[in-house]
Design an enzyme around this catalytic site. Structure first.
Site: not given
Lengths: 105, 148, 250
Positions: C69, C207, C211
């Site tokens: 890349h 994350r 929750c």
């Protein structure tokens, strides 16, 4: 354990310069239980020292209450051109050092 | 789509704001004992030290702390050490800074962990052997959604 | 009881304004300063490690990421801002971490990194850094649309013992408080992120896990169809907001 250290490259004689240090370290308190329910052994950076012209100008003693990836800012008085060295050591016996020349004039 | 009052109460229970229970905790008494050990029982004068911690912090895992003591920082008259103490963490000792006249100023910043709302005390030891202090109260709030 | 009262009060307020606010904008000045300070943000360690991994020999005889890349600052600018994106070969959208692991297995003959490993978090953080300040531009491949809709459904679905949906908190109650915590609009502008609660770098999946755990439901798998769908939906909802890197949250 890597570190980000910010030391100015140049300073006037007598100038008070700001030094900032951020160290990569989990600062394992020794009070935390791991997934297996057992206490994770304490491993913290317990000391940080700043040497300038080969003599200690500032030091910190750390306890488990210092955050993971600890941050420090402090000052020193520029005298003559020379090395500013930051040294730190943890409970696992790892000692590290990073230094930079401060050009005074 | 309105949460009912009962749900609201359930949520309060499911997301306790109490901080993690630790095996042992410092107390105002253990903090005082640690301070006495530091000063050797000498008298401590309030003032001459500035301790800055935001009055309200969002997460006790990372509380910015800045401390400084008034001093000419000469060979004859300088601050040798500033020690920080807390009253709720497992250990009252928090962090200690050692200064020299070549520090230029008796000032330092770091970030500390605070297990909840509490008083934090800074004690400065001067080269003449006197001790000076400052104390602040910090309100520690906790995030709602955590790991466990 | 205080919490309950607070929540009841929040629910009594009219539905939130349309204006989008990021979690960064809701943080205290101290935390914003910590995120912006190039010597105070611990997330920078993961970015530095990611940079090292980018040019590291995978040890399988294959090229490094950089070998294929080139300079990430050229080839990867804006890439993270458009993820999750469609992957032809597997016929589904993949998140950035998933893409990195596909390159490991497809192009480097290497094992995929563990989802929670520092390696994967570091590479993802490093690639996200190449999109810092760029607007979120969701993949416009129409084949991602059904996935996005699935994400929207998941966002609105009541789950867990508390029988609450993401939308109830993040659309309806956003800007209010849950206990002492401010409820954000849940715009994923800065992931992976250094969360003070974790004291380390973590993924958007972690994350989500927090929750979902909060409402007492069973979290999905990182990289699963459900999480990629949720992320696709949240990224469209956040389209145009700028990528933060490395982000800090309490």
């Amino acid at each position: 354990m890597s570190a980000l250290v910010n030391i100015p490259e140049t300073a006037a004689p007598g100038e008070i310069v700001d030094i900032k240090v951020l160290l990569q370290h989990p600062m394992e308190t020794g009070f935390r239980t791991g997934p297996d329910g057992k206490l994770v052994p304490r491993n913290i950076i317990h000391s940080l020292r700043c040497l300038y012209l080969s003599e200690e100008v500032f030091a910190a003693e750390l306890f488990p209450a210092v955050t993971a990836n600890p941050f420090f800012a402090f000052t020193l008085v520029a005298e003559t051109t020379g090395e500013v060295e930051i040294l730190w050591a943890d409970d696992a016996g790892e000692e590290q050092r990073q230094s930079q020349t401060l050009t005074v004039g | 789509m309105k949460a009912t009052r009962r749900q609201a109460i359930a949520m309060g229970l499911a997301m306790p704001l109490a901080l993690r229970v630790r095996p042992a905790q410092a107390t105002p008494e253990t903090m005082q004992a640690a301070i006495d050990a530091f000063t050797g029982g000498a008298a401590v004068t309030e003032g001459g030290v500035e301790l800055k911690i935001p009055a309200l912090v969002e997460n006790g895992n990372s509380v910015p702390l800045s401390v400084s003591a008034e001093s000419p920082m000469t060979d004859e008259d300088h601050v040798e050490e500033i020690a920080i103490f807390n009253e709720v963490n497992p250990l009252p000792d928090t962090v200690r800074f050692h200064f020299t006249p070549r520090s230029g100023r008796a000032t330092a910043q770091t970030r500390i962990r605070l297990n909840g709302t509490q008083h934090v005390t800074a004690i400065a030891r001067k080269s003449d052997g006197t001790f000076h202090s400052a104390q602040v109260n910090v309100i520690v709030t906790a995030p709602a959604c955590r790991e466990s | 009881m205080r919490l309950a009262a607070l929540l009841a009060l929040a629910l009594a307020l009219p539905a939130v304004a349309e204006e989008r606010v990021t979690g960064f904008e809701q943080m205290s000045e101290d935390l914003q300063a910590m995120q912006n300070d190039p010597v105070a943000n611990p997330g920078l360690f993961w970015i530095a490690d990611g940079e090292t991994l980018w040019s590291e020999d995978p040890g399988t005889g294959a090229d490094s990421c950089k070998g294929c890349h080139g300079d990430a600052s050229d080839s990867m600018a804006g890439v993270a801002a458009s993820y999750p994106a469609w992957d032809e070969e597997s016929g589904r959208p993949v998140d950035l971490a998933g893409r990195i692991n596909l390159c490991r297995t497809r192009h480097q003959d290497a094992e995929p990194f563990e989802r929670v490993s520092d390696e994967l978090l570091s590479l993802a953080a490093y690639l996200t850094h190449q999109s810092k300040g760029m607007p979120i531009t969701p993949d416009d491949d129409p084949r991602t649309d059904p996935w996005r809709e699935r994400g929207e459904d998941l966002f609105a679905r009541r789950i867990g013992q508390l029988n609450l949906s993401c939308a109830q908190c993040h659309d309806r109650l956003a800007g209010g408080h849950l206990g002492s915590a401010l409820i954000p609009q849940a715009h994923p502008t800065g992931y992976p992120q250094y969360r003070l609660e974790w004291e380390t770098m973590g993924s958007l999946a972690r994350r989500f896990d927090n929750c979902i755990f909060g409402v007492r439901a069973e979290p999905y798998e990182a990289g699963s169809e459900d999480y990629v769908s949720l992320e696709l939906y949240l990224k469209s909802r956040a389209a145009g907001l700028t990528i933060e890197s490395p982000a800090i949250r309490p």
